[in-house]
Design an enzyme around this catalytic site. Structure first.
Site, PDB file in Angstrom:
ATOM      1  N   VAL A   1       8.786   4.646  12.741  1.00 26.30           N
ATOM      2  CA  VAL A   1       8.002   4.322  13.944  1.00 26.30           C
ATOM      3  C   VAL A   1       8.310   2.888  14.401  1.00 26.30           C
ATOM      4  O   VAL A   1       8.464   2.604  15.579  1.00 26.30           O
ATOM      5  CB  VAL A   1       6.489   4.455  13.653  1.00 26.30           C
ATOM      6  CG1 VAL A   1       5.666   4.057  14.869  1.00 26.30           C
ATOM      7  CG2 VAL A   1       6.133   5.864  13.208  1.00 26.30           C
TER       8      VAL A   1
ATOM      9  N   GLU B   1       9.396   3.078  -2.300  1.00 24.25           N
ATOM     10  CA  GLU B   1       9.976   4.359  -1.890  1.00 24.25           C
ATOM     11  C   GLU B   1      11.049   4.152  -0.836  1.00 24.25           C
ATOM     12  O   GLU B   1      11.185   3.059  -0.288  1.00 24.25           O
ATOM     13  CB  GLU B   1       8.892   5.315  -1.355  1.00 24.25           C
ATOM     14  CG  GLU B   1       8.248   4.888  -0.070  1.00 24.25           C
ATOM     15  CD  GLU B   1       7.343   5.983   0.514  1.00 24.25           C
ATOM     16  OE1 GLU B   1       7.474   7.157   0.165  1.00 24.25           O
ATOM     17  OE2 GLU B   1       6.508   5.636   1.366  1.00 24.25           O
TER      18      GLU B   1
ATOM     19  N   ARG C   1      14.850   8.457   7.206  1.00 25.82           N
ATOM     20  CA  ARG C   1      14.756   8.803   8.630  1.00 25.82           C
ATOM     21  C   ARG C   1      14.535   7.525   9.430  1.00 25.82           C
ATOM     22  O   ARG C   1      14.406   6.450   8.856  1.00 25.82           O
ATOM     23  CB  ARG C   1      13.540   9.710   8.841  1.00 25.82           C
ATOM     24  CG  ARG C   1      12.279   9.035   8.310  1.00 25.82           C
ATOM     25  CD  ARG C   1      11.008   9.745   8.663  1.00 25.82           C
ATOM     26  NE  ARG C   1       9.898   9.278   7.845  1.00 25.82           N
ATOM     27  CZ  ARG C   1       9.171   8.197   8.078  1.00 25.82           C
ATOM     28  NH1 ARG C   1       9.448   7.433   9.126  1.00 25.82           N
ATOM     29  NH2 ARG C   1       8.184   7.845   7.293  1.00 25.82           N
TER      30      ARG C   1
ATOM     31  N   LYS D   1       0.394   1.950   8.742  1.00 28.96           N
ATOM     32  CA  LYS D   1       0.784   0.682   9.353  1.00 28.96           C
ATOM     33  C   LYS D   1       0.168   0.539  10.741  1.00 28.96           C
ATOM     34  O   LYS D   1       0.077   1.525  11.482  1.00 28.96           O
ATOM     35  CB  LYS D   1       2.312   0.627   9.458  1.00 28.96           C
ATOM     36  CG  LYS D   1       2.968   0.638   8.086  1.00 28.96           C
ATOM     37  CD  LYS D   1       4.432   1.004   8.144  1.00 28.96           C
ATOM     38  CE  LYS D   1       4.970   1.228   6.743  1.00 28.96           C
ATOM     39  NZ  LYS D   1       6.312   1.826   6.753  1.00 28.96           N
TER      40      LYS D   1
ATOM     41  N   GLY E   1       1.562   9.623   2.169  1.00 29.28           N
ATOM     42  CA  GLY E   1       0.360   9.292   2.946  1.00 29.28           C
ATOM     43  C   GLY E   1      -0.712   8.611   2.116  1.00 29.28           C
ATOM     44  O   GLY E   1      -1.890   8.652   2.452  1.00 29.28           O
ATOM     45  N   GLY E   2      -0.294   7.982   1.016  1.00 29.38           N
ATOM     46  CA  GLY E   2      -1.243   7.204   0.213  1.00 29.38           C
ATOM     47  C   GLY E   2      -2.193   8.064  -0.614  1.00 29.38           C
ATOM     48  O   GLY E   2      -3.145   7.555  -1.186  1.00 29.38           O
TER      49      GLY E   2
ATOM     50  N   LYS F   1       2.739  -0.851 -12.714  1.00 30.12           N
ATOM     51  CA  LYS F   1       1.937  -2.064 -12.658  1.00 30.12           C
ATOM     52  C   LYS F   1       1.282  -2.113 -11.277  1.00 30.12           C
ATOM     53  O   LYS F   1       1.930  -1.835 -10.271  1.00 30.12           O
ATOM     54  CB  LYS F   1       2.882  -3.260 -12.841  1.00 30.12           C
ATOM     55  CG  LYS F   1       2.244  -4.585 -12.627  1.00 30.12           C
ATOM     56  CD  LYS F   1       1.886  -5.210 -13.958  1.00 30.12           C
ATOM     57  CE  LYS F   1       1.022  -6.440 -13.772  1.00 30.12           C
ATOM     58  NZ  LYS F   1      -0.153  -6.434 -14.657  1.00 30.12           N
TER      59      LYS F   1
ATOM     60  N   LYS G   1       0.338   7.250  -9.846  1.00 33.98           N
ATOM     61  CA  LYS G   1       0.796   7.783  -8.560  1.00 33.98           C
ATOM     62  C   LYS G   1       1.398   9.178  -8.721  1.00 33.98           C
ATOM     63  O   LYS G   1       2.015   9.482  -9.738  1.00 33.98           O
ATOM     64  CB  LYS G   1       1.848   6.844  -7.960  1.00 33.98           C
ATOM     65  CG  LYS G   1       1.282   5.472  -7.643  1.00 33.98           C
ATOM     66  CD  LYS G   1       2.364   4.447  -7.315  1.00 33.98           C
ATOM     67  CE  LYS G   1       3.010   4.678  -5.973  1.00 33.98           C
ATOM     68  NZ  LYS G   1       3.895   3.526  -5.624  1.00 33.98           N
TER      69      LYS G   1
ATOM     70  N   ARG H   1       0.786  -0.692  17.236  1.00 35.76           N
ATOM     71  CA  ARG H   1       0.698   0.762  17.433  1.00 35.76           C
ATOM     72  C   ARG H   1      -0.585   1.064  18.189  1.00 35.76           C
ATOM     73  O   ARG H   1      -1.689   0.843  17.661  1.00 35.76           O
ATOM     74  CB  ARG H   1       0.645   1.480  16.100  1.00 35.76           C
ATOM     75  CG  ARG H   1       1.906   1.361  15.302  1.00 35.76           C
ATOM     76  CD  ARG H   1       1.883   2.370  14.178  1.00 35.76           C
ATOM     77  NE  ARG H   1       2.952   2.107  13.231  1.00 35.76           N
ATOM     78  CZ  ARG H   1       3.337   2.971  12.295  1.00 35.76           C
ATOM     79  NH1 ARG H   1       2.726   4.139  12.194  1.00 35.76           N
ATOM     80  NH2 ARG H   1       4.306   2.666  11.465  1.00 35.76           N
TER      81      ARG H   1
END
Ligand code: ADP
Length: 447
Positions: free
Chosen positions: A294, A287, A291, A237, A164-165, A201, A158, A337
């Site tokens: 959504v 993570e 803030r 999501k 944002g993946g 992992k 990573k 959403r």
């Protein structure tokens, strides 16, 4: 308390924050691009300032213009919403230098959590369980192989600056590792201008469970329970729930307690979300978002507490209105959403909404900035609204959600409403039996 808050965002979240300010008797200023002059929050605000042309870089991300708008209107605080400048440490610092309160944590806390290696190190130090992996950045193949062998394959590489993946690569065997490392490094360098990567992992069937926390900045921390956001498409999501169908009360209070203590020890101020992957009864930190999220309304639905009020109170020095023992979880809530997108291909579908009718009744909340006749500009995120449904338990919530989805009408554009109408009737969803890969597999089968 603040006299006047400037809202540095757009769409449903700008309206959401505006409503909280009005309830607290605080004057509101909104900033907007030329593409958003007709937006609902612009109409409802006490004052509005046009800060630039449609591209976000020249308007919603333009720090100088926003600071100038504060100076002109005499705003004493800024609420950044989510996205845009909400996790920009420099913005928080600049506002502080101008004696304007940033409604959020300190620039330093934003900075720590924005660097994933530093965030993970900090989480570990604070007693939060993390995914087993390298201690810091990995620079050479030999070290990568040693760490991977130690934690066991599969592993994921990573980007430290990731978001944002992007910049993530999975290696199933040692043979894959070298290529995965090189690809992740070059992708991270290209996307974020920083090629630092680390190894973890790879969890094969986890759920995404996140804990809502709040700190008062003076050493007190509380948690508002968790949200399950496992239903994702491309790491975005789609459907969120509180509580998680996978957790029991003991697990909830254990992980919540760990997070609340960590926030207190950190001296954190304001709202935050600590995100975990959850597999076989174990939590693994991935993570922290510094803030409002959504999906915060599902937490509000089951706790009855307005999280934006709390943010404003804490930022103004008034402290939290609740202690941990005052926070009770009542029933179940689900958020869908609703995006202006094709429900099968997910390509954006901007245009004019010819008719907009929202469902109502007990336990229904719709957060949206759009209306009949509204023209969706093509420049921004495709989220046009959120349907949040609350029931005494998950079964009642699902029954009510099905009814609310039937009632929802958005004409003139394509939306993701049909996807939710399918999901609400699916047996796995009804049973709460899904992991982070479920939705992608479901969508792949349908095509
Ligand atoms: P970003 O900031 O780019 O969104 P995250 O660290 O939050 O990155 O991870 C995004 C998603 O990637 C997670 O929700 C999960 O689906 C997947 N992911 C991240 N780390 C792992 C891991 N160790 N094992 C399995 N999947 C992972």
């Amino acid at each position: 308390m603040f006299q006047k808050i400037l809202i540095a965002n757009r769409g449903e979240i700008a309206l959401r924050v505006l409503r909280a300010c009005k309830e607290l008797g605080i004057q509101t200023v909104v900033v907007h691009s030329t593409a958003d002059s007709d937006a609902m929050h612009v109409r409802l605000a006490d004052e509005s300032v046009c800060i630039g042309p449609p591209p976000s870089r020249e308007s919603y991300l333009n720090i100088h213009q926003i600071v100038a708008a504060c100076e002109i209107t005499g705003a004493d605080a800024v609420h950044p919403g989510y996205g845009f400048l909400s996790e920009n440490a420099k913005f928080a610092d600049i506002l502080a230098a101008h004696n304007i309160t940033f409604i959020g944590p300190s620039g330093d806390h934003i900075r720590i959590m924005g660097d994933k290696i530093e965030a993970k190190r900090t989480a570990k130090r604070l007693g939060i369980p993390v995914v087993p992996g390298s201690d810091g950045a990995i620079t050479d193949d030999k070290e990568a192989k040693r760490v991977a062998a130690e934690i066991g394959y599969p592993v994921i590489i990573k980007a430290s600056a990731g978001g944002g993946g992007r910049g993530m690569k999975v290696a199933h065997t040692e043979a894959d590792l070298e290529v995965a490392l090189q690809t992740a490094k070059s992708e991270a360098g290209a996307a974020f201008g920083d090629d630092a990567v680390y190894i973890e992992k790879y969890l094969e069937k986890p759920r995404h469970i996140e804990v809502q926390v709040f700190g008062d900045g003076a050493g007190r921390g509380v948690h508002f329970g968790e949200r399950d956001c496992s239903l994702q498409r491309r790491h975005q999501k789609v459907w969120e729930e509180a509580n998680s169908p996978a957790l029991n009360t003991e697990e909830r209070s254990r992980i919540g307690g760990i997070c609340a203590k960590a926030i207190a020890d950190l001296g954190y101020s304001g709202a935050g979300t600590i995100e975990f992957l959850y597999e076989n009864g174990e939590f693994y930190f991935i993570e922290m978002n510094t803030r409002l999220q959504v999906e915060h309304p599902v937490t509000e639905a089951i706790t009855g507490i307005d999280l934006v009020h709390e943010q404003i109170r804490v930022a103004s020095g008034g402290g939290l209105s609740v202690r941990q023992e005052d926070i009770k979880f009542n029933g179940h809530a689900i958020e869908c959403r609703i995006n202006a997108e094709d429900p099968r291909t997910f390509t954006p579908s901007p245009g004019t909404i010819t008719h907009f009718h929202t469902p109502g009744g007990l336990g229904i909340r719709v957060d949206s900035g759009v209306y009949s006749g509204y023209k969706i500009p093509p420049y921004y995120d495709s989220l046009i609204g959120k349907l949040i449904v609350h029931g005494r338990n998950r079964v009642e919530c699902m029954m009510r959600l099905r009814r609310a989805l039937d009632e929802f009408v958005v004409d003139g554009i394509k939306t993701t409403l049909p996807l939710f109408r399918d999901l609400v009737g699916n047996p796995d969803i009804a049973n709460g039996d899904y992991d982070i890969h479920w939705l992608e597999k479901y969508l792949a089968k349908g095509e």
